[in-house]
Design a protein around this motif. Structure first.
Motif, PDB file in Angstrom:
ATOM      1  N   SER A   1       7.700   9.115 -17.212  1.00 28.09           N
ATOM      2  CA  SER A   1       8.756   7.906 -16.475  1.00 28.09           C
ATOM      3  C   SER A   1       7.526   6.788 -15.746  1.00 28.09           C
ATOM      4  N   THR A   2       8.242   5.405 -15.941  1.00 31.45           N
ATOM      5  CA  THR A   2       7.411   4.860 -14.557  1.00 31.45           C
ATOM      6  C   THR A   2       8.323   5.165 -13.630  1.00 31.45           C
ATOM      7  N   LYS A   3       7.209   4.758 -12.495  1.00 30.30           N
ATOM      8  CA  LYS A   3       7.759   5.145 -11.203  1.00 30.30           C
ATOM      9  C   LYS A   3       6.894   3.829 -10.460  1.00 30.30           C
ATOM     10  N   PRO A   4       8.277   3.150  -9.341  1.00 26.89           N
ATOM     11  CA  PRO A   4       7.404   1.766  -9.013  1.00 26.89           C
ATOM     12  C   PRO A   4       6.394   1.764  -8.315  1.00 26.89           C
ATOM     13  N   GLY A   5       6.565   2.683  -7.367  1.00 22.95           N
ATOM     14  CA  GLY A   5       5.090   3.149  -6.432  1.00 22.95           C
ATOM     15  C   GLY A   5       4.470   3.836  -6.741  1.00 22.95           C
ATOM     16  N   ARG A   6       3.754   4.171  -5.581  1.00 22.70           N
ATOM     17  CA  ARG A   6       2.851   5.055  -5.610  1.00 22.70           C
ATOM     18  C   ARG A   6       2.537   6.596  -4.667  1.00 22.70           C
ATOM     19  N   THR A   7       2.285   7.005  -4.691  1.00 19.33           N
ATOM     20  CA  THR A   7       2.327   9.173  -3.564  1.00 19.33           C
ATOM     21  C   THR A   7       0.342   8.431  -3.408  1.00 19.33           C
ATOM     22  N   ILE A   8       0.439   8.361  -1.578  1.00 20.40           N
ATOM     23  CA  ILE A   8      -0.749   8.576  -1.184  1.00 20.40           C
ATOM     24  C   ILE A   8      -0.824   9.998  -0.517  1.00 20.40           C
ATOM     25  N   LEU A   9      -1.865  10.332  -0.722  1.00 26.55           N
ATOM     26  CA  LEU A   9      -2.534  11.479  -0.361  1.00 26.55           C
ATOM     27  C   LEU A   9      -3.517  11.158   0.896  1.00 26.55           C
ATOM     28  N   ALA A  10      -2.707  11.932   2.411  1.00 20.87           N
ATOM     29  CA  ALA A  10      -3.752  11.994   3.433  1.00 20.87           C
ATOM     30  C   ALA A  10      -4.895  12.288   3.192  1.00 20.87           C
ATOM     31  N   SER A  11      -5.773  12.410   2.011  1.00 21.58           N
ATOM     32  CA  SER A  11      -7.246  12.832   2.053  1.00 21.58           C
ATOM     33  C   SER A  11      -7.328  11.575   2.077  1.00 21.58           C
ATOM     34  N   SER A  12      -7.057  10.345   0.808  1.00 23.05           N
ATOM     35  CA  SER A  12      -7.460   9.203   0.719  1.00 23.05           C
ATOM     36  C   SER A  12      -7.581   8.646   2.187  1.00 23.05           C
ATOM     37  N   VAL A  13      -6.373   9.099   3.213  1.00 21.29           N
ATOM     38  CA  VAL A  13      -6.394   8.746   4.795  1.00 21.29           C
ATOM     39  C   VAL A  13      -7.655   9.080   5.591  1.00 21.29           C
TER      40      VAL A  13
ATOM     41  N   ALA B   1      15.508   0.048   6.966  1.00 18.97           N
ATOM     42  CA  ALA B   1      14.369   0.151   7.613  1.00 18.97           C
ATOM     43  C   ALA B   1      13.008   0.584   6.557  1.00 18.97           C
ATOM     44  N   ASP B   2      12.358  -0.364   7.400  1.00 18.40           N
ATOM     45  CA  ASP B   2      10.674  -0.531   6.393  1.00 18.40           C
ATOM     46  C   ASP B   2       9.778   0.701   6.305  1.00 18.40           C
ATOM     47  N   VAL B   3      10.107   2.260   7.349  1.00 15.55           N
ATOM     48  CA  VAL B   3       9.571   3.156   7.102  1.00 15.55           C
ATOM     49  C   VAL B   3      10.310   4.190   8.092  1.00 15.55           C
ATOM     50  N   ILE B   4      10.289   5.488   6.859  1.00 15.16           N
ATOM     51  CA  ILE B   4      10.724   6.511   7.187  1.00 15.16           C
ATOM     52  C   ILE B   4      10.003   8.118   7.254  1.00 15.16           C
ATOM     53  N   ILE B   5       9.971   7.966   8.637  1.00 18.89           N
ATOM     54  CA  ILE B   5       9.367   9.396   8.852  1.00 18.89           C
ATOM     55  C   ILE B   5      10.214  10.583   9.297  1.00 18.89           C
ATOM     56  N   THR B   6       9.496  12.173   8.162  1.00 21.25           N
ATOM     57  CA  THR B   6       9.812  13.180   8.601  1.00 21.25           C
ATOM     58  C   THR B   6       9.227  13.732   9.124  1.00 21.25           C
TER      59      THR B   6
ATOM     60  N   ILE C   1       7.147   9.071   4.775  1.00 21.39           N
ATOM     61  CA  ILE C   1       6.011   9.906   5.309  1.00 21.39           C
ATOM     62  C   ILE C   1       6.514  11.091   5.993  1.00 21.39           C
ATOM     63  N   ASN C   2       5.981  12.000   5.199  1.00 22.63           N
ATOM     64  CA  ASN C   2       6.706  13.002   5.777  1.00 22.63           C
ATOM     65  C   ASN C   2       5.755  14.276   6.527  1.00 22.63           C
TER      66      ASN C   2
ATOM     67  N   SER D   1       8.000   2.541  -1.995  1.00 24.09           N
ATOM     68  CA  SER D   1       6.662   1.837  -2.508  1.00 24.09           C
ATOM     69  C   SER D   1       5.587   3.266  -2.614  1.00 24.09           C
ATOM     70  N   LEU D   2       5.581   3.205  -1.019  1.00 23.27           N
ATOM     71  CA  LEU D   2       4.546   4.004  -0.565  1.00 23.27           C
ATOM     72  C   LEU D   2       4.830   6.164  -0.592  1.00 23.27           C
ATOM     73  N   TYR D   3       4.192   6.772  -0.648  1.00 23.94           N
ATOM     74  CA  TYR D   3       5.484   7.762  -0.320  1.00 23.94           C
ATOM     75  C   TYR D   3       3.729   8.795   0.510  1.00 23.94           C
ATOM     76  N   VAL D   4       3.910   9.165   1.736  1.00 24.47           N
ATOM     77  CA  VAL D   4       3.257  10.250   1.591  1.00 24.47           C
ATOM     78  C   VAL D   4       3.511  11.835   1.809  1.00 24.47           C
ATOM     79  N   PRO D   5       3.357  12.797   1.273  1.00 28.39           N
ATOM     80  CA  PRO D   5       3.722  13.896   0.933  1.00 28.39           C
ATOM     81  C   PRO D   5       3.808  15.294   2.331  1.00 28.39           C
ATOM     82  N   SER D   6       2.479  14.608   2.642  1.00 27.47           N
ATOM     83  CA  SER D   6       2.265  15.721   4.320  1.00 27.47           C
ATOM     84  C   SER D   6       0.442  14.537   5.306  1.00 27.47           C
ATOM     85  N   THR D   7       0.699  14.847   6.335  1.00 26.71           N
ATOM     86  CA  THR D   7      -0.519  14.342   6.831  1.00 26.71           C
ATOM     87  C   THR D   7      -1.484  15.388   7.673  1.00 26.71           C
ATOM     88  N   GLY D   8      -1.483  16.792   7.234  1.00 21.65           N
ATOM     89  CA  GLY D   8      -2.429  17.759   7.897  1.00 21.65           C
ATOM     90  C   GLY D   8      -4.137  17.188   8.068  1.00 21.65           C
TER      91      GLY D   8
END
Ligand code: NAD
Length: 319
Positions: free
Chosen positions: A1-13, A245-250, A271-272, A288-295
């Motif tokens: 399936s084609t997703k429009p955006g990307r998942t970004i992992l905390a480790s990349s940051v 909203a441009d950004v949703i943080i949970t 961002i969660n 567009s960008l989804y960050v599943p965790s931030t630890g």
């Protein structure tokens, strides 16, 4: 399936901070031949805290720090143990895994940790500076104030995702951005909303009870954020806040909570920071960008804060 955006992992940051951190540790070799020492106090049986301690220990060791986990079996002895670490010149940083008592006594314990060793940035002075948008501890602007590490991690993630516009003047780099933060705890949600609003964003701060708006006013006329009550929590109001909203943080601490995907604007950044997944898979069809965790970024900020504290102690001739 084609997703429009990307998942970004905390480790990349967090990887982008590795060089800065390790080279600073290296430059401390004279004072701390074996690396700066971080002490973590664990006085609860929370498996999440245990896991976080494990991670912290691994990250510390991989970056040239020393980490010591001190387990305190009897909660009532924790205060004494913290005071001892405050006095011990070999200890550079102190953190406590909360909740300990799960009530106001935890806030007291936060303040027992010496300000000079408070890697999590929970000292009242740091909080007050943050809320008032003050960056230094001294008039000479030599000693940098510390920011609470989880809110700081979210800010650094937003910089990495280029939501901060570096063409704008420092301090206004979120001008025009709308953010929703679902969590208003004193540890994360409220300070995070204040930081984002201080940087120029319009922030909708959502908790179980109500929704508030944090802004620096029209044309960013105020030097620090102002808070306005919008009314009791309702899904209708949340939906309205999310519409543009441009950004949703949970950060909802519940396994069953899922943020309604249908409220997310197409192309918003999600961002969660909760230890539970607050977004379900369908978020990827909207974000567009989804960050599943931030630890992992939080730990990097913890170590960065620690180096800043060591620098401050050097400048005050306390080392
Ligand atoms: P908390 O219990 O103190 O606060 C929870 C907040 O969420 C409150 O403001 C509450 O009103 C709000 N909330 C709960 N349910 C809601 C709902 N259905 N709708 C709207 N708002 C709701 O928790 P905390 O200390 O802020 O921690 C929150 C989560 O973040 C936990 O899962 C914790 O493990 C995690 N956490 C992560 C990091 C990290 O570095 N990633 C750091 C600290 C905490």
């Amino acid at each position: 399936s084609t997703k429009p955006g990307r998942t970004i992992l905390a480790s990349s940051v967090s990887n982008t901070y590795a060089d800065e951190i390790t080279s600073k540790v290296e430059s401390l070799r004279k004072e701390r031949p074996n690396g700066p020492l971080l002490v973590g106090f664990l006085a609860n049986n929370d498996p999440a805290a245990e896991m976080y301690a494990n991670w912290t220990s691994k990250t510390c060791e991989s970056m040239g720090f020393r980490y010591e986990l001190r387990r305190v079996e009897e909660k009532d002895f924790l205060e004494e143990a913290i005071i001892e670490a405050n006095r011990d010149n070999a200890v550079d940083g102190i953190m406590v895994y909360f909740p300990v008592f799960g009530n106001a006594q935890d806030q007291y314990l936060q303040q027992v940790v010496s300000r000079e060793k408070d890697v999590e940035g929970l000292n009242h002075v740091y909080y007050q500076n943050m809320y008032h948008n003050i960056r230094y501890l001294d008039d000479e602007q030599q000693l940098k104030s510390i920011l609470p590490c989880t809110p700081l991690a979210v800010v650094k993630i937003m910089e990495y995702l280029k939501i901060y516009n570096s063409l704008l003047p420092q301090g206004n780099r979120l001008y025009g951005k709308k953010c929703v933060v679902v969590n208003r705890s004193e540890i994360v949600g409220r300070p995070l909303s204040a930081l984002l609003a201080n940087d120029g964003a319009i922030v909708y701060s959502v908790d179980i009870n109500n929704i508030q708006k944090f802004t620096r006013g029209e044309g960013l006329k105020f030097q620090k954020h102002q808070v306005e009550d919008l009314g009791p929590f309702s899904n209708e109001m949340l939906k309205e806040c999310c519409a543009d909203a441009d950004v949703i943080i949970t950060g909802v601490p519940s396994e069953s909570y899922k943020f309604p995907t249908e409220y997310i604007k197409e192309g918003a950044v999600c961002i969660n920071f909760s230890s539970h997944k607050n977004f379900d898979e369908s978020v990827k069809s909207k974000a567009s960008l989804y960050v599943p965790s931030t630890g992992k970024v939080t730990i990097s900020m913890l170590l960065r804060n620690m180096l800043r504290l060591v620098e401050n102690r050097q400048k005050m001739n306390l080392l």
